[in-house]
Design a protein around this motif. Structure first.
Motif, PDB file in Angstrom:
ATOM      1  N   ASP A 169      24.084  93.780  68.611  1.00  0.00           N
ATOM      2  CA  ASP A 169      24.834  94.289  69.747  1.00  0.00           C
ATOM      3  C   ASP A 169      26.214  94.672  69.233  1.00  0.00           C
ATOM      4  O   ASP A 169      26.661  94.181  68.204  1.00  0.00           O
ATOM      5  N   VAL A 170      26.894  95.530  69.923  1.00  0.00           N
ATOM      6  CA  VAL A 170      28.226  95.935  69.481  1.00  0.00           C
ATOM      7  C   VAL A 170      29.101  96.080  70.714  1.00  0.00           C
ATOM      8  O   VAL A 170      28.650  96.602  71.752  1.00  0.00           O
ATOM      9  N   PRO A 171      30.348  95.586  70.660  1.00  0.00           N
ATOM     10  CA  PRO A 171      31.218  95.729  71.831  1.00  0.00           C
ATOM     11  C   PRO A 171      31.613  97.183  72.041  1.00  0.00           C
ATOM     12  O   PRO A 171      31.735  97.943  71.078  1.00  0.00           O
ATOM     13  N   GLU A 172      31.809  97.560  73.269  1.00  0.00           N
ATOM     14  CA  GLU A 172      32.280  98.906  73.559  1.00  0.00           C
ATOM     15  C   GLU A 172      33.721  99.042  73.085  1.00  0.00           C
ATOM     16  O   GLU A 172      34.570  98.187  73.380  1.00  0.00           O
ATOM     17  N   LEU A 173      33.968 100.086  72.320  1.00  0.00           N
ATOM     18  CA  LEU A 173      35.318 100.299  71.798  1.00  0.00           C
ATOM     19  C   LEU A 173      36.181 100.955  72.878  1.00  0.00           C
ATOM     20  O   LEU A 173      36.513 102.141  72.838  1.00  0.00           O
ATOM     21  N   THR A 174      36.562 100.144  73.850  1.00  0.00           N
ATOM     22  CA  THR A 174      37.408 100.616  74.940  1.00  0.00           C
ATOM     23  C   THR A 174      38.829 100.840  74.433  1.00  0.00           C
ATOM     24  O   THR A 174      39.209 100.392  73.342  1.00  0.00           O
ATOM     25  N   ASP A 175      39.634 101.528  75.247  1.00  0.00           N
ATOM     26  CA  ASP A 175      41.035 101.715  74.887  1.00  0.00           C
ATOM     27  C   ASP A 175      41.730 100.366  74.717  1.00  0.00           C
ATOM     28  O   ASP A 175      42.579 100.196  73.833  1.00  0.00           O
ATOM     29  N   GLU A 176      41.353  99.410  75.572  1.00  0.00           N
ATOM     30  CA  GLU A 176      41.973  98.086  75.500  1.00  0.00           C
ATOM     31  C   GLU A 176      41.667  97.395  74.172  1.00  0.00           C
ATOM     32  O   GLU A 176      42.556  96.839  73.526  1.00  0.00           O
ATOM     33  N   LEU A 177      40.389  97.422  73.757  1.00  0.00           N
ATOM     34  CA  LEU A 177      40.016  96.783  72.499  1.00  0.00           C
ATOM     35  C   LEU A 177      40.641  97.525  71.319  1.00  0.00           C
ATOM     36  O   LEU A 177      41.130  96.896  70.366  1.00  0.00           O
ATOM     37  N   THR A 178      40.657  98.845  71.380  1.00  0.00           N
ATOM     38  CA  THR A 178      41.267  99.627  70.308  1.00  0.00           C
ATOM     39  C   THR A 178      42.750  99.301  70.176  1.00  0.00           C
ATOM     40  O   THR A 178      43.273  99.109  69.068  1.00  0.00           O
ATOM     41  N   ASP A 179      43.453  99.215  71.316  1.00  0.00           N
ATOM     42  CA  ASP A 179      44.875  98.875  71.282  1.00  0.00           C
ATOM     43  C   ASP A 179      45.093  97.473  70.726  1.00  0.00           C
ATOM     44  O   ASP A 179      46.050  97.231  69.967  1.00  0.00           O
ATOM     45  N   MET A 180      44.221  96.542  71.103  1.00  0.00           N
ATOM     46  CA  MET A 180      44.349  95.171  70.631  1.00  0.00           C
ATOM     47  C   MET A 180      44.227  95.105  69.111  1.00  0.00           C
ATOM     48  O   MET A 180      45.034  94.468  68.420  1.00  0.00           O
ATOM     49  N   ILE A 181      43.220  95.787  68.575  1.00  0.00           N
ATOM     50  CA  ILE A 181      42.993  95.782  67.127  1.00  0.00           C
ATOM     51  C   ILE A 181      44.142  96.480  66.414  1.00  0.00           C
ATOM     52  O   ILE A 181      44.659  95.988  65.398  1.00  0.00           O
ATOM     53  N   ALA A 182      44.578  97.632  66.938  1.00  0.00           N
ATOM     54  CA  ALA A 182      45.648  98.388  66.291  1.00  0.00           C
ATOM     55  C   ALA A 182      46.957  97.609  66.291  1.00  0.00           C
ATOM     56  O   ALA A 182      47.691  97.595  65.287  1.00  0.00           O
ATOM     57  N   THR A 183      47.268  96.936  67.424  1.00  0.00           N
ATOM     58  CA  THR A 183      48.500  96.148  67.520  1.00  0.00           C
ATOM     59  C   THR A 183      48.482  94.988  66.534  1.00  0.00           C
ATOM     60  O   THR A 183      49.471  94.728  65.829  1.00  0.00           O
ATOM     61  N   GLN A 184      47.358  94.273  66.484  1.00  0.00           N
ATOM     62  CA  GLN A 184      47.256  93.154  65.548  1.00  0.00           C
ATOM     63  C   GLN A 184      47.356  93.634  64.111  1.00  0.00           C
ATOM     64  O   GLN A 184      47.979  92.984  63.255  1.00  0.00           O
TER      65      GLN A 184
END
Length: 478
Positions: free
Chosen positions: A260-275
């Motif tokens: 399974d793979v999580p949906e790469l939502t804007d929220e998840l993308t922002d979280m990863i990019a910020t970290q």
């Protein structure tokens, strides 16, 4: 391959294309690059700058003279006369098909055409090609100029030719048995990537914590033993069967979400990019590349000393490209040429004094080999031991300096071999250090001095007599 100097054509001069260019160029190939990006020459130049300070530092011998680099205004200009063409354009099948059509229109029918694709199968790349068997997958890893493994997929006869080329430039080609989406390594990495995305999304770990688990833990084991050899050790004396019996049942437990793979939502993308910015944003990309390259060189050189994994491959490469022994004995001998690697530096940012001893020891080994005191001679129970080194440190030696050593034989008679070495920076001929070295011939059985034997005695005597006619080095004159 052509009888003249080999030529590689790189179509697409991004990070991977630039890495390919560096790998070929620094192994003596002429390289022609085609990329319509107006910034391509600058970008490739920056990649080459990093490669020049790192790839030669893996070698302890004189590396091949760098080839000639040119930038072409068309695919036709780039691929004409090329022995190897490497396609590294964006991962779109329509772009790749158009690129291959242009390449095959202008390249030689026997040229090797590799694709850097990380996902497409060769059967997909070959669709509509004039000579399908000519096109194959040659999937590298970044940085191409340092990491040696290459996944090859395609027609066997073509791959065997490609393997010979890649091995000659110090790489580790892996012939994939069956074509499959994403080949081998990326499928493996995809599984880890999916799990990492879930761990970040679910708030279990940050990007830095996941990276720390890898680089402080199993990543170091993988770097030198891989997966199965690591797990074999984990099985203890009973080996792999015990490991599987002990840990196999957990595979049925609902631990992972690999299917399974999580949906790469804007929220998840922002979280990863910020970290990621918090983790590494204090460094530019070029700084991160240099940090990565320096770490890889240090790790691979450590493995080289153990003749293990990637280190064993580097030793084989050094043996392949090492220049022939000097033959002229009536003048000082150029015994060594090499690049100063990162693991030779000290806290002052220049070469540690102990490494000067290694440089001069390696130069002395060349003289030993010249007179026949080589591995076979040593295996027979005779060798030379260094009993004194008088080193003069004249100027700083820094990371990436290309140095060479000029050696004069001061005495070569009976048990004694006295050498005078000068270590010189090749770019400006500045004298960096000198060494007055005394070696004594010994029996490895008794560990005591003894006279050389056979051909070694004849050669050492001739060398000593020839060099005795030379002027004494200026620094040793009264």
């Amino acid at each position: 391959m052509t009888a003249n100097k080999n030529k590689a054509a790189i179509v697409g001069g991004g990070v991977i294309g630039g890495g390919w260019a560096a790998r070929f160029l620094l192994n003596g190939w002429d390289v022609s690059i085609y990329d319509p990006d107006p910034q391509a020459e600058r970008k490739v130049g920056e990649v080459l700058e990093n490669a020049r300070r790192s790839l030669p530092a893996l070698s302890d011998v004189t590396v091949p003279e760098e080839g000639r680099l040119s930038f072409a205004s068309s695919i036709r200009e780039a691929v004409e006369g090329a022995d190897w063409v490497q396609e590294s354009v964006p991962e779109r099948l329509d772009i790749k098909h158009a690129t291959f059509a242009a390449i095959q229109t202008h390249c030689a029918p026997d040229a090797l055409i590799g694709s850097s694709t990380s996902g497409f199968k060769p059967s997909e790349l070959q669709q509509g090609a004039a000579r399908p068997e000519q096109i194959f997958v040659a999937h590298p890893f970044n940085p191409v100029y340092l990491l040696p493994v290459i996944e090859l997929v395609g027609v066997e006869a073509t791959l065997l030719r490609a393997r010979d080329v890649l091995e000659a430039i110090g790489m580790k080609p892996l012939l994939v048995r069956k074509e499959i989406d994403a080949h081998i390594a990326d499928r493996f990495l995809e599984a880890v990537w999916r799990e990492a995305l879930w761990l970040v999304k679910d708030g279990i770990a940050t990007t830095q914590e996941i990276d720390d688990v890898i680089r402080y833990g199993f990543g170091m084991r993988w770097a030198q033993m891989g997966l199965f050899e690591t797990y074999r050790i984990a099985g203890g004396e009973a080996g792999m069967r015990h490991f599987i019996a002990q840990f196999g049942p957990c595979l049925s437990w609902p631990w992972t979400k690999l299917m399974d793979v999580p949906e790469l939502t804007d929220e998840l993308t922002d979280m990863i990019a910020t970290q990621s910015d918090e983790q590494s944003g204090m460094h530019t990309i070029r700084e991160l590349e240099r940090i990565r390259d320096d770490n890889l060189v240090a790790m691979m050189r450590a493995l080289k000393g153990r003749n293990w994994g990637a280190g064993a491959l580097l030793n084989e490469y050094d043996a392949r490209v090492a220049p022939p022994l000097p033959t002229g004995i009536d003048k000082p001998v150029d015994t060594l040429r090499r690049v100063i690697p990162v693991d030779w530096l000290d806290y002052n940012g220049h070469m540690n004094e102990s490494r000067y001893g290694q440089v001069f020891s390696d130069a002395g080994d060349v003289v030993m080999a010249m007179v026949g005191a080589d591995r076979d001679y040593i295996a027979g129970g005779l060798s030379y031991f260094t009993v004194a080194n008088e080193i003069g440190y004249l100027s700083e030696t820094r990371l990436g300096d290309v140095i060479h050593v000029r050696t004069q034989v001061l005495e070569a008679k009976g048990k004694k071999l006295r050498l005078y070495h000068e270590m010189i920076r090749s770019t400006d001929n500045e004298l960096l250090a000198t060494c007055n070295q005394l070696l004594i011939h010994v029996s490895l059985e008794t560990r005591k001095s003894c006279e050389p034997e056979g051909e070694v005695l004849a050669r050492i005597t001739a060398l000593g007599e020839a060099q005795a006619k030379l002027p004494r080095p200026a620094s040793l004159r009264d």
